[in-house]
Structures are given as C-alpha cells and as structure tokens.
Design an enzyme around this catalytic site. Sequence first.
Site, short mmCIF file in Angstrom:
data_model
loop_
_atom_site.label_atom_id
_atom_site.label_comp_id
_atom_site.label_asym_id
_atom_site.label_seq_id
_atom_site.Cartn_x
_atom_site.Cartn_y
_atom_site.Cartn_z
N CYS A 241 49.58 44.17 31.39
CA CYS A 241 50.33 43.71 30.24
C CYS A 241 51.29 42.65 30.76
O CYS A 241 51.32 42.38 31.96
CB CYS A 241 51.17 44.83 29.65
N TYR B 22 42.66 37.76 40.81
CA TYR B 22 42.10 37.54 39.48
C TYR B 22 43.13 37.42 38.35
O TYR B 22 43.03 36.55 37.51
CB TYR B 22 41.14 38.68 39.14
N ASN C 286 55.48 46.91 31.84
CA ASN C 286 54.13 46.60 32.28
C ASN C 286 53.81 47.50 33.46
O ASN C 286 54.58 47.56 34.40
CB ASN C 286 54.07 45.12 32.70
N GLY C 287 52.69 48.23 33.38
CA GLY C 287 52.30 49.09 34.50
C GLY C 287 51.61 50.33 34.00
O GLY C 287 50.99 50.32 32.94
N GLY D 256 47.45 40.10 28.36
CA GLY D 256 47.15 41.10 27.34
C GLY D 256 46.90 40.44 26.01
O GLY D 256 47.74 39.67 25.55
P1 AMP Z 1 31.52 42.87 35.71
O1 AMP Z 1 30.81 41.92 34.81
O2 AMP Z 1 31.65 44.25 35.13
O3 AMP Z 1 30.99 42.88 37.11
O4 AMP Z 1 33.03 42.38 35.81
C1 AMP Z 1 33.40 41.31 36.61
C2 AMP Z 1 33.95 40.18 35.80
O5 AMP Z 1 35.00 40.64 34.94
C3 AMP Z 1 34.56 39.16 36.72
O6 AMP Z 1 33.97 37.93 36.41
C4 AMP Z 1 36.06 39.13 36.40
O7 AMP Z 1 36.46 37.81 36.10
C5 AMP Z 1 36.24 40.03 35.23
N1 AMP Z 1 37.17 41.14 35.52
C6 AMP Z 1 37.35 41.82 36.67
N2 AMP Z 1 38.27 42.81 36.53
C7 AMP Z 1 38.70 42.75 35.26
C8 AMP Z 1 39.64 43.50 34.50
N3 AMP Z 1 40.31 44.51 35.03
N4 AMP Z 1 39.81 43.16 33.21
C9 AMP Z 1 39.10 42.14 32.68
N5 AMP Z 1 38.21 41.39 33.33
C10 AMP Z 1 38.00 41.68 34.62
#
Ligand code: AMP
Length: 475
Positions: A2, A258, A104-105, A28
């Site tokens: 968040c 990320y 946030n957390g 978020g």
């Molecule tokens: P996946 O398609 O399940 O392997 O998820 C990986 C992709 O989702 C990557 O391209 C990241 O940019 C994105 N991603 C990774 N972790 C998160 C997260 N916690 N919330 C939203 N997007 C994520």
Amino acid sequence: MCGIAGVFNVPQSQNFVAELLFSIQHRGQESCGIAVRNVQGNIFGYKGMGLVKNVITESVLSRFDGPVAIGHVRYPTAGKSDEMNSQPHVIELPEGPHLAICSNGDIINYYELRTWLETEYHFTFKSDNDGELIGRLIAFYLLHKKKPIEQAIAEAQKQLKGAFSAVLIYRDMMFGFRDPHGYRPYVIGSLNPPDEKGEYISDGIVLASESCAFGIVGAKLVREMQPGEIIRLEKGKPLTTVSVNAGKKQHCIFELIYFSRPDTVVFGEKVYDVRKKIGMQLAEYDKSMKLDENCVVMAVPDSSNFVALGYAKGSGVDFDMGLLRNHYVGRTFTKPDQKQRDEGVRHKFNPLPEFFEGKRVFLIDDSIVRGTTLRKIVRMLRNAGAKEVHIRIGSPRVIGSCYYGIDTPSKEELIAAQKSDAEICKYLNADTLKYTEVADFAKILHRSKDFCYACFNLKYQYKPEDFHSKTNRPE
Ligand code: AMP
C-alpha cells in the site's frame, strides 16, 4: 503493499495529499482515501474503491478545507478488498478530538492483539484492517493506560510485530512512525527549505511511502524515516524525533527489484540504479555465452526496463522494445483464477510485427511468481518467429510467501517452490533460464545485510506461527 501520505500545516492540505497519492498509485489500486483536519479541529474522512483520480475527485476535494491531511492507496494483502478495509481510519475517542491513521505493511500478531482488545477491553472493530488495529491499540494506551500520545505510540510500536509505516493525526499534531526493522519504505520531505541551522520546521512537512511523490508537489526529500523512529510535527515547532526503537534492519528487497517506482530513492539506494546493476550482474552470468548480431535484449515492460538496460550494457547486446504493453489493462497478478490471469496477460502484451523473425531474444523480467506471464509471453514470441528465448530474472527464485506486506500467493502456487530451474525452463518453453542469486546482492547494494530476503531464502524474522495466530483476518 500500500502507500501512505501526510501533509502538515499547509493551506488546502487535501489537494497536496491527493497529489502525493496519485504519484504512489502504483503501490495500490484497489481503494484509496483521505482524512483531513480542519482549523476547528474536526477530522473528516472520505474513501472509496478504485483509483485516486476516480475516487478523490475535484468535487470530493472541494468539500474539504484543512491544513492537515493524511491519505492511503490500498493493495490488499490481508482482509477483504472492500470499502470498510480501506484507509485512513478515523478512530473515535470519547474525549472529543478523534484520531486518524493509515499504515502500509502487515501485522503478524494482528489476530492476537485484536482478540485481546475485543475480549479484555470490549473494543469494537469496524474493519479487518491492520491500520485500524494500530489506531485502536494506540487508543487503548491513551484511554486505558492514560499515556500521553507519544508514549501510547511507543507502547503500540513495541507490541506490534511485523511491518508498518504509519501516519497519524492527533489533536493539532501529526505523527509518523515505522516498525523497528524498517520493512516498508517511508520518507520525509519538505515544501520549505531548512532554517539557517539546517533544521526543518514542521509546517510544510510532507510524508510519503516513496520519494517519487515529492516532485509533483514541489517538495524536497529531507531524509528517510529511521526504522523504529517516531516523529512529531507541531505548528511552528521543529520536526522532532520523539524516540527511535530500532531493531535489526530488514528492508524489503522486493521493493527495489519490483515494487517501488524507479525514480524513488529508498533504503539508501536509487531504485533505477539498483535495477541497472541487477541487469549487469545477470549479464555477468552469461560472459561465456556466444552472442551475435541476431541477439536482442528485451524487457517485459515496464517493471523490468531498467534491469534490461543494465543487461544490455553489461553484455554489449542491443536493447530493443519488441513487446508493447497496453496500459489500460489492470493488474493481472491479482485476478482470482488462472483463466483470468492468462487472459489478462494476452490483453496486456503484444509483439511488434516482423520484429522477432530469427532473433535470439534475451527476455528480462523482474520476477517469476506463478509463471503465468512468462509462459504466455514466450509462446507469443515463438509464434512471432523468435529462434531462441533466454529468460533472465531480476529477482532470485521466489520460494516463500511474504508476511510483511507483499502479496505473494501460497507456497503451493509458487512455481520455484515446486519445480527445479530445468523444469521451469521447460514449462516456460525457454531455451535457458537464469535468476539473480541472493548472494550477489552483496555486490549490488551498499548495505546488503540490511535487507529481508525471506521470500527467497525463507529466513523470516517472524512467522505467523510464532504468534500461534492466523495470517488470515476473521471473516
Ligand atoms: P507470474 O506471472 O505469476 O509469474 O508473476 C510475475 C509477474 O507479476 C512479474 O512480471 C511481475 O512484474 C509481477 N509481480 C510480481 N510480484 C507481484 C506482486 N506481488 N504483485 C503484483 N505483481 C507482481
């Protein structure tokens, strides 16, 4: 994950806080809200489901007028995605001026603390959200233990386990505080320059999860909130550190890989710089690979753009953009079932026509969680004529859930917890697959020991079992 924001003693603070929230929207997108204290000392809140620009509209803002405001954007990790669980929370106190809080957390001992307050002290909760728990715990120390506000926050800070970066309005003051480990980012900025002694006055101080929010309101980064710090803002008085209850630093490495925006400076690092270094490290692993003019480095846009730039620099292979991303598709990651996630990826990305024929593609992504995104993209590239697809990942293998505020699925869904690298490579239909290794963050970061890598190495500071409690909120 968040995002939070606060603005102290600035006319029409509601407009500033809305701008700050808009800049941290990436943290978020499910819901958002603001709470504003007017000059008469009353606090009013407004929250709703959706994006800042759709919820906190001009007409909503015109209903507020006050010098002190806080705000929140929500990406649910625990508790349902609904308006009750949105933040900020305005907590009513019998004595009159209420308090408003957002955080946030993720609080690991949430369930225990809530049950204790409900059963022993008959507290009533309106939501299943940890921001409300933090606020009610502080209210407990104010009301039942008759502590002054600073001590009430400090007591709550000691009792809460997990990740929290929080901002609170109480009477004519604002407080910012952070968990002792500093899991989530939190920065202090100012709309005004420091005085001749280099000190900042409280008036014009802005608080935010990320420094990328400051430019839009014309604020300058003052510094990061220290892990375990409590700060007080009071009209006409200096920005004051009330106390610092620091523990072992555990900054979230995934914020740098990320989650945070590349123009943010946090945990003593420039996010874009770290991402480029990760890319250069990945290129280092490929030193012995034979590269030729058919090779191209490509990012899965946009989160891995800087990692791909670093990889291109390190490898000497040209960076190019063969995949286009549709920015009007929301988050595919949080879609409830696999079919919807698959479709989301198909809607989100499209290859450039006649770009991939005979190419050896070095495809860079920030992470693999379930493997949904890359499996679809590799198929897309192969159909478009790519000869080879080599996947390079900015993060190490995600093998454990996060209990500190990142939305990670259960271990059963984490592909790296279930399959070997070779099996994943086959599942993705890639030629090769490499991840950044945890140990190499020692070369990438200035202080790599200050970070939490639990989702990569399972070394958790706290686990929900430590508190004999559930991670899930009561239904
Ligand atoms: P996946 O398609 O399940 O392997 O998820 C990986 C992709 O989702 C990557 O391209 C990241 O940019 C994105 N991603 C990774 N972790 C998160 C997260 N916690 N919330 C939203 N997007 C994520």
